[in-house]
Design a protein around this motif. Sequence first.
Motif, PDB file in Angstrom:
ATOM      1  N   LEU A 111      -5.205 -22.382  19.127  1.00 16.91           N
ATOM      2  CA  LEU A 111      -5.359 -21.750  17.818  1.00 16.91           C
ATOM      3  C   LEU A 111      -3.991 -21.433  17.224  1.00 16.91           C
ATOM      4  N   GLY A 112      -3.815 -21.779  15.957  1.00 19.68           N
ATOM      5  CA  GLY A 112      -2.566 -21.497  15.272  1.00 19.68           C
ATOM      6  C   GLY A 112      -1.478 -22.523  15.499  1.00 19.68           C
ATOM      7  N   TRP A 113      -1.739 -23.506  16.351  1.00 21.39           N
ATOM      8  CA  TRP A 113      -0.751 -24.549  16.652  1.00 21.39           C
ATOM      9  C   TRP A 113      -1.093 -25.825  15.894  1.00 21.39           C
ATOM     10  N   GLU A 114      -0.073 -26.645  15.629  1.00 26.66           N
ATOM     11  CA  GLU A 114      -0.284 -27.939  14.999  1.00 26.66           C
ATOM     12  C   GLU A 114       0.809 -28.906  15.422  1.00 26.66           C
ATOM     13  N   LEU A 115       0.438 -30.179  15.534  1.00 29.42           N
ATOM     14  CA  LEU A 115       1.418 -31.214  15.822  1.00 29.42           C
ATOM     15  C   LEU A 115       2.232 -31.506  14.566  1.00 29.42           C
ATOM     16  N   PRO A 163       0.688 -14.866  17.911  1.00 25.41           N
ATOM     17  CA  PRO A 163      -0.311 -15.537  18.761  1.00 25.41           C
ATOM     18  C   PRO A 163      -1.724 -15.224  18.291  1.00 25.41           C
ATOM     19  N   HIS A 164      -2.584 -16.204  18.411  1.00 26.50           N
ATOM     20  CA  HIS A 164      -3.976 -16.040  18.022  1.00 26.50           C
ATOM     21  C   HIS A 164      -4.816 -15.732  19.263  1.00 26.50           C
ATOM     22  N   LYS A 165      -5.591 -14.679  19.195  1.00 30.52           N
ATOM     23  CA  LYS A 165      -6.454 -14.327  20.314  1.00 30.52           C
ATOM     24  C   LYS A 165      -7.722 -15.176  20.272  1.00 30.52           C
ATOM     25  N   THR A 166      -8.154 -15.617  21.436  1.00 26.20           N
ATOM     26  CA  THR A 166      -9.358 -16.443  21.521  1.00 26.20           C
ATOM     27  C   THR A 166     -10.547 -15.573  21.892  1.00 26.20           C
ATOM     28  N   LEU A 187     -13.380 -30.751  22.732  1.00 26.46           N
ATOM     29  CA  LEU A 187     -14.418 -29.730  22.875  1.00 26.46           C
ATOM     30  C   LEU A 187     -14.245 -28.628  21.831  1.00 26.46           C
ATOM     31  N   ALA A 188     -12.988 -28.273  21.527  1.00 23.46           N
ATOM     32  CA  ALA A 188     -12.749 -27.261  20.495  1.00 23.46           C
ATOM     33  C   ALA A 188     -13.188 -27.762  19.124  1.00 23.46           C
ATOM     34  N   MET A 246      -4.367 -23.727  34.930  1.00 21.79           N
ATOM     35  CA  MET A 246      -5.402 -22.726  34.658  1.00 21.79           C
ATOM     36  C   MET A 246      -4.893 -21.667  33.689  1.00 21.79           C
ATOM     37  N   SER A 247      -3.582 -21.358  33.733  1.00 17.29           N
ATOM     38  CA  SER A 247      -3.016 -20.434  32.750  1.00 17.29           C
ATOM     39  C   SER A 247      -3.203 -20.970  31.343  1.00 17.29           C
ATOM     40  N   LEU A 248      -3.072 -22.280  31.183  1.00 19.97           N
ATOM     41  CA  LEU A 248      -3.303 -22.896  29.879  1.00 19.97           C
ATOM     42  C   LEU A 248      -4.784 -22.863  29.518  1.00 19.97           C
ATOM     43  N   TYR A 249      -5.651 -23.259  30.467  1.00 15.53           N
ATOM     44  CA  TYR A 249      -7.092 -23.251  30.187  1.00 15.53           C
ATOM     45  C   TYR A 249      -7.559 -21.865  29.740  1.00 15.53           C
ATOM     46  N   GLU A 250      -7.055 -20.827  30.387  1.00  8.12           N
ATOM     47  CA  GLU A 250      -7.505 -19.472  30.081  1.00  8.12           C
ATOM     48  C   GLU A 250      -7.167 -19.047  28.657  1.00  8.12           C
ATOM     49  N   GLN A 251      -6.152 -19.661  28.061  1.00  7.31           N
ATOM     50  CA  GLN A 251      -5.725 -19.300  26.713  1.00  7.31           C
ATOM     51  C   GLN A 251      -6.377 -20.145  25.616  1.00  7.31           C
ATOM     52  N   LEU A 252      -7.108 -21.171  26.007  1.00  7.90           N
ATOM     53  CA  LEU A 252      -7.620 -22.119  25.018  1.00  7.90           C
ATOM     54  C   LEU A 252      -8.938 -21.647  24.417  1.00  7.90           C
ATOM     55  N   PRO A 253      -9.182 -21.980  23.154  1.00  5.09           N
ATOM     56  CA  PRO A 253     -10.453 -21.615  22.533  1.00  5.09           C
ATOM     57  C   PRO A 253     -11.619 -22.343  23.196  1.00  5.09           C
ATOM     58  N   TYR A 254     -12.743 -21.650  23.297  1.00  2.00           N
ATOM     59  CA  TYR A 254     -13.998 -22.154  23.865  1.00  2.00           C
ATOM     60  C   TYR A 254     -13.942 -22.333  25.391  1.00  2.00           C
ATOM     61  N   SER A 255     -12.820 -22.003  26.020  1.00  2.00           N
ATOM     62  CA  SER A 255     -12.718 -22.143  27.465  1.00  2.00           C
ATOM     63  C   SER A 255     -13.134 -20.844  28.153  1.00  2.00           C
ATOM     64  N   TYR A 256     -14.063 -20.959  29.095  1.00  2.00           N
ATOM     65  CA  TYR A 256     -14.490 -19.825  29.912  1.00  2.00           C
ATOM     66  C   TYR A 256     -13.935 -19.954  31.334  1.00  2.00           C
ATOM     67  N   SER A 257     -12.931 -20.786  31.481  1.00  2.00           N
ATOM     68  CA  SER A 257     -12.312 -21.031  32.777  1.00  2.00           C
ATOM     69  C   SER A 257     -11.504 -19.811  33.212  1.00  2.00           C
ATOM     70  N   GLU A 258     -11.467 -19.590  34.535  1.00  2.00           N
ATOM     71  CA  GLU A 258     -10.723 -18.463  35.081  1.00  2.00           C
ATOM     72  C   GLU A 258     -10.021 -18.882  36.359  1.00  2.00           C
TER      73      GLU A 258
END
Length: 547
Positions: free
Chosen positions: A171-175, A200-203, A294-295, A320-332
């Motif tokens: 969220l908030g990032w762009e190429l 930073p954008h909170k998910t 998926l997002a 996993m640190s990246l997965y935890e910050q991504l939108p729609y991810s419920y990974s832990e």
Amino acid sequence: MTRRIVRTGIQLALLSCIVLFLVFFLDNRYRVLPQSIHSHLPLHHEGLVITDITVQTCSTLNPLTKCKLNQDQWHQVGKDLYLGSGWRKAYVHITRKKEEELTDEDKVIIDVRTGKLDPAMGEKSQASDKWESRPCSIWLKRSAKRHASDSKQVITAVDVLFGADAAEPRLGWELVKPGALQLSGGEFKDPRLSIRRGPPHKTDKPPLRIRKDGKFKIMQVSDLHLSTGVGACRDPEPKDANGGHCEADPRTLDFVERVLDEEKPDFVVLSGDQVNGDTAPDAQSAMFKIAALLAEHKKPYAAIFGNHDDEGALSRGAQMSLYEQLPYSYSEAGSNMIEGVGNYYVEILAHGTKHSALTLYFLDTHSYSPDEAHYNGYDWLKPNQINWFKTTASGLKDAHSHYTHTHLNMAFIHIPLPEYTNKENDRVGQWLEGVTAPKFNSGFRDALVEQDVKAVSCGHDHANDYCSLSKNQGTGDPELWMCYAGGSGFGGYGGYGGYHRRLRVFEIDTNQARISTWKRLEYGDIGKRLDEQIIVDLGKVVPLQQQ
């Protein structure tokens, strides 16, 4: 007395060495390597704004060249733009400053472009809108603080992704457009800048719920084997599709997207080997491709790891640190007191209530055997993981008892359990290759049955896609369905007589306490549900003869 003091000093020194060893060199399954976890993560500290960007090139053949600029002023984004492919190296560097410390003379970056031509030549711009050139065809539009009318547009973080098919799910990032940075010589994989604007954008991750009709659909996607860049197809079927031209990742993601559109799942499980380690020198770029898809489709998901995910530059902990910050991810990541990364559970609440109707357990099955001399092949679930699962499941039973219907449990792993190898089990689906389960049986199947889990599903063996019924050895009563997802990615092997990539779907009907499952193919009967079966009904495991 003197000898005692000396001996005590030596003991303290040895103890200090042991502590340092444990802190810095332990296996990443315990995640005590903060530097290794974060060394490849973007510089995005809250409250800082980017004031300049440049690229520093150096040579491993010339000791007089330096890859780092003055560290008092510049901060290096820790990814070699050549990805270690030759004697050249190049790194993006940024300068940054706390927003409250900016003076009227300071300039902040409000836009970034890439390309050989000045962006002002191709757009309607005011005379004050000047673009500044930087190495590798980077163009910056900078503004004095007092002219930055909208602080949300100020660039606050910079990262590097790779590949013509690079995707940005955060969220908030762009190429940065229009394309890759321009490097000279050597092999490289289209390095691209990615920027974040504003803070930073909170998910938000709201509770997952059963639909109003009482149903919940899970799509299990396993063994994507995504690469840095488009990747090369292995064993494509049919071989002459698209005139024989096959790019692995685009074809894989097209398949997943088609089934997303057709099945409309409520949840997606990524059950390992999302990343093909030996073709993904930048694992972040590989995993971001499925996360972005998926997002885009607004599909909640959870991920676990396979044996190939961490064979590239990023450890399990870092991914996993990246997965935890991504939108729609419920990974832990799960507890750092348990072996592995990604031992956790996700609750699916009943429609309109606060009670759980379905619990999904996720466990890390690790990679390769730690004891090849006695148990060659693959690793196994460890006692403290199994104890965590049993303790967690037992602790949830009281809360689950308040649900007015029958509560259901499922589990997802990557490497199959030893019980998958039992050819006497009733099964539905294809068994085309040898089951590469661990040679040591740590007893997780029995723990699943003990805690009333009705179905477990894995990946790993791409050309096996069966569901096998495990029974009580004494009574012969059905106890657990053990399923394969089938391999979905063209970056991983296929073979075995023209095997088509596939994935598995589970549909839970809470009104009937029923779990149904089927598979979907990438080619052939693409609209057909393959091997559809009911594996749980009225909360009980359904034997094969009742299908």
